[in-house]
Design an enzyme around this catalytic site. Structure first.
Site, short mmCIF file in Angstrom:
data_model
loop_
_atom_site.label_atom_id
_atom_site.label_comp_id
_atom_site.label_asym_id
_atom_site.label_seq_id
_atom_site.Cartn_x
_atom_site.Cartn_y
_atom_site.Cartn_z
N ARG A 1 -45.22 5.17 -13.26
CA ARG A 1 -45.37 6.25 -12.27
C ARG A 1 -44.62 5.89 -10.98
NH1 ARG A 1 -51.19 7.55 -10.91
NH2 ARG A 1 -50.39 9.63 -10.41
N SER B 1 -45.77 -0.26 -13.49
CA SER B 1 -46.20 1.15 -13.47
C SER B 1 -45.00 2.06 -13.65
CB SER B 1 -46.88 1.47 -12.14
OG SER B 1 -47.10 2.85 -12.01
N ARG C 1 -53.62 -13.60 -32.77
CA ARG C 1 -52.28 -13.02 -32.69
C ARG C 1 -51.15 -13.91 -33.19
NH1 ARG C 1 -53.68 -7.77 -32.43
NH2 ARG C 1 -55.09 -7.37 -30.70
#
Length: 259
Positions: free
Chosen positions: A108, A106, A198
């Site tokens: 944040r 994160s 992928r």
């Protein structure tokens, strides 16, 4: 210039299979998620005595499952991987695989003051382009730190909410190249789907590199190796002037016949 990050893939968790008591099945060398997949398939038909010699081993049984497309039994085996040294570009694409469960770093909560970056190999291979990339990445990181300093001064550090307020605003200038870290959990069917899409010529080169690393890790793990044994790694050229990469090919198509 920012530090350079390179992809790393580690298996941190796999299915642990325990054969139930009273079932007359010789488990042989089947372990982990591969054993769970074979057990689940045999449970459907109660074929514990292995009447077909071609499917008497876990390798033969799983290959048959892949050939006929009864892929639901592969969902009983799971693997959890920890990916580091990957970019936000990678995770923006990776989380589109809805059957892989992500837990990502994160921005944040974790400040990116000294964030590393992932340099696309076609840029790293060219000194002039690499210099342009380095300058741009450093400019963005400097802007982030300036914004974070001023926002922190404005809102303070007395609470988690105030710190988040500064970090979540400052991160807006960070590039897709910034390194992130992510835990991904998926069943073997979902991991095969990820590799099929992928580890291919049409995929972005970074996610292709990561998918190949995922495949190598799963092939090296005894509990998952039989499920991924059909894949072969071969070199691939996107362009005569681009660095050589690796892709995965299989002689089996993941045709899904489950209903």
């Amino acid at each position: 210039m920012p530090d350079i990050a390179t992809p790393r893939v580690e298996i941190i968790g796999v299915t642990d299979f325990q054969k139930p008591a009273g079932v007359p099945w010789d488990q042989g060398d089947a372990v982990g998620g591969a054993a769970a997949a074979e057990f689940a398939g045999r449970a459907c038909y109660q074929s514990w005595n292995k009447p077909n010699p071609a499917t008497a081993t876990v390798d033969g049984y799983i290959r048959h499952i892949l050939e006929v497309g009864h892929l639901s039994v592969l969902e009983h085996g799971t693997a959890t991987l920890y990916l580091t040294g990957v970019s936000r570009s990678f995770t923006h694409e990776g989380i589109r695989h809805r059957h892989l469960s992500p837990s990502q770093l994160s921005q944040r909560y974790v400040p990116e003051r000294e964030a590393a970056v992932v340099v696309p190999d076609v840029i790293a291979d060219d000194p002039e382009l690499a210099d342009i990339f380095d300058d741009a990445a450093q400019y963005a990181l400097d802007a982030y730190n300036t914004l974070l300093d001023r926002l922190t001064t404005k809102y303070g550090t007395n609470s988690t909410a105030a710190k988040k307020l500064a970090r979540q605003a400052a991160r807006a200038v960070l590039p897709n190249a910034v390194e992130t870290r992510i835990v991904l959990t998926g069943n073997y069917r979902a991991w095969r789907h990820f590799i099929n899409l992928r580890a291919t010529p049409s995929a972005d080169r970074e996610i292709r590199e990561v998918a190949v690393a995922v495949l190598r890790a799963l092939q090296a793990c005894p509990g998952s190796a039989p499920v991924f044994a059909d894949y072969e790694l071969v070199t691939y050229h996107d362009h005569p002037d681009a660095p050589v990469t690796t892709i995965a090919v299989s002689d089996l198509a993941d045709g899904d016949t489950d209903r």
